[in-house]
Design a protein around this motif. Structure first.
Motif, short mmCIF file in Angstrom:
data_model
loop_
_atom_site.label_atom_id
_atom_site.label_comp_id
_atom_site.label_asym_id
_atom_site.label_seq_id
_atom_site.Cartn_x
_atom_site.Cartn_y
_atom_site.Cartn_z
N ASP A 57 -5.98 26.21 -4.88
CA ASP A 57 -5.80 27.40 -5.70
C ASP A 57 -7.16 27.81 -6.27
O ASP A 57 -8.08 27.01 -6.37
CB ASP A 57 -4.84 27.10 -6.85
CG ASP A 57 -3.48 26.62 -6.38
OD1 ASP A 57 -3.06 27.05 -5.28
OD2 ASP A 57 -2.84 25.83 -7.09
N GLY A 60 -7.94 33.33 -9.12
CA GLY A 60 -6.85 34.14 -9.63
C GLY A 60 -5.58 34.09 -8.80
O GLY A 60 -4.66 34.88 -9.03
N VAL A 61 -5.52 33.17 -7.83
CA VAL A 61 -4.31 33.03 -7.03
C VAL A 61 -3.91 31.56 -6.91
O VAL A 61 -4.74 30.67 -6.96
CB VAL A 61 -4.44 33.64 -5.62
CG1 VAL A 61 -4.66 35.13 -5.68
CG2 VAL A 61 -5.52 32.96 -4.83
N SER A 62 -2.63 31.37 -6.76
CA SER A 62 -2.08 30.05 -6.49
C SER A 62 -1.43 30.12 -5.11
O SER A 62 -0.71 31.06 -4.81
CB SER A 62 -1.04 29.69 -7.55
OG SER A 62 -0.42 28.47 -7.24
N LYS A 95 -0.23 35.55 -7.90
CA LYS A 95 -1.27 35.88 -8.88
C LYS A 95 -1.12 34.99 -10.10
O LYS A 95 -0.01 34.78 -10.59
CB LYS A 95 -1.15 37.34 -9.33
CG LYS A 95 -1.47 38.35 -8.27
CD LYS A 95 -1.34 39.76 -8.87
CE LYS A 95 -1.50 40.83 -7.84
NZ LYS A 95 -1.36 42.18 -8.43
N THR A 96 -2.24 34.47 -10.59
CA THR A 96 -2.23 33.67 -11.81
C THR A 96 -2.75 34.53 -12.96
O THR A 96 -3.20 35.67 -12.76
CB THR A 96 -3.10 32.40 -11.65
OG1 THR A 96 -4.44 32.80 -11.36
CG2 THR A 96 -2.56 31.52 -10.53
N ASP A 98 -5.43 34.42 -14.58
CA ASP A 98 -6.85 34.79 -14.51
C ASP A 98 -7.17 35.70 -13.32
O ASP A 98 -8.33 35.93 -13.01
CB ASP A 98 -7.73 33.54 -14.50
CG ASP A 98 -7.43 32.61 -13.34
OD1 ASP A 98 -6.32 32.68 -12.77
OD2 ASP A 98 -8.30 31.79 -13.00
N PHE A 99 -6.14 36.27 -12.70
CA PHE A 99 -6.35 37.17 -11.57
C PHE A 99 -6.99 38.47 -12.06
O PHE A 99 -6.60 39.02 -13.08
CB PHE A 99 -5.02 37.48 -10.88
CG PHE A 99 -5.15 38.42 -9.71
CD1 PHE A 99 -5.53 37.92 -8.47
CD2 PHE A 99 -4.93 39.78 -9.85
CE1 PHE A 99 -5.67 38.77 -7.38
CE2 PHE A 99 -5.05 40.64 -8.76
CZ PHE A 99 -5.43 40.13 -7.53
N LYS A 100 -8.00 38.94 -11.33
CA LYS A 100 -8.66 40.21 -11.65
C LYS A 100 -8.63 41.09 -10.42
O LYS A 100 -9.03 40.66 -9.34
CB LYS A 100 -10.10 39.96 -12.08
CG LYS A 100 -10.23 39.25 -13.42
CD LYS A 100 -11.68 39.10 -13.80
CE LYS A 100 -11.88 38.49 -15.15
NZ LYS A 100 -11.36 37.22 -15.40
N GLU A 101 -8.17 42.31 -10.58
CA GLU A 101 -8.14 43.27 -9.47
C GLU A 101 -9.57 43.58 -9.05
O GLU A 101 -10.43 43.80 -9.88
CB GLU A 101 -7.44 44.57 -9.87
CG GLU A 101 -5.95 44.47 -10.01
CD GLU A 101 -5.22 44.34 -8.69
OE1 GLU A 101 -5.77 44.67 -7.63
OE2 GLU A 101 -4.07 43.87 -8.73
#
Length: 142
Positions: A57, A60-62, A95-96, A98-101
């Protein structure tokens, strides 16, 4: 480097990687495979192989493995196309917090088997054409 030089253990430990098959089929237990030994099914090519799907992971993703399977592929005459099974894996991407677009637009497309088939046929004929156009070079080598 030999297989038993600890590369797998290093990848799992120091690199914080997980292995899809172990996570799905052995409850994340990387040391005890007794339940699979007890089945009598040989490990090699059924639940152990040189083929592995390591993942972790981050960013920003798991990643969650949802499917992992060893499979042999055979030629039309029944002979195996490899000396070991291939491994496929399917993951859910979540998405976790701390995910940022990124602003980059991505799309997921399903695989079109007909297009894959046509591409393979095209590659076969391309290679055949190249071989035939260089047949004179081959005669010089022989």
């Amino acid at each position: 480097m030999k297989d038993d030089d600890g590369l797998k253990e290093y990848m799992l430990g120091a690199c914080s990687l997980k292995e899809a098959w172990v996570e799905l089929h052995n409850g994340g237990n990387y040391t005890d495979f007794s339940s699979y030994f007890a089945t009598g099914v040989p490990a090699w090519g059924h639940w152990d192989s040189v083929e592995k799907f390591f993942y972790r992971d981050g960013g920003g993703v798991s990643l969650v493995p949802v499917e992992s399977e060893y499979e042999y592929f055979y030629a039309e005459d029944g002979t195996s196309l490899s000396d070991h099974a291939s491994l496929s894996a399917v993951f859910d991407v979540i998405k976790t917090d701390d995910f940022k677009e990124s602003g980059i637009s991505l799309s997921v497309t399903s695989r079109n088997k007909f297009e894959d088939f046509i591409k393979r046929i095209f590659l076969i004929f391309t290679d055949l054409f190249k071989a035939l156009t260089h047949l004179g070079d081959l005669k010089n080598v022989l």
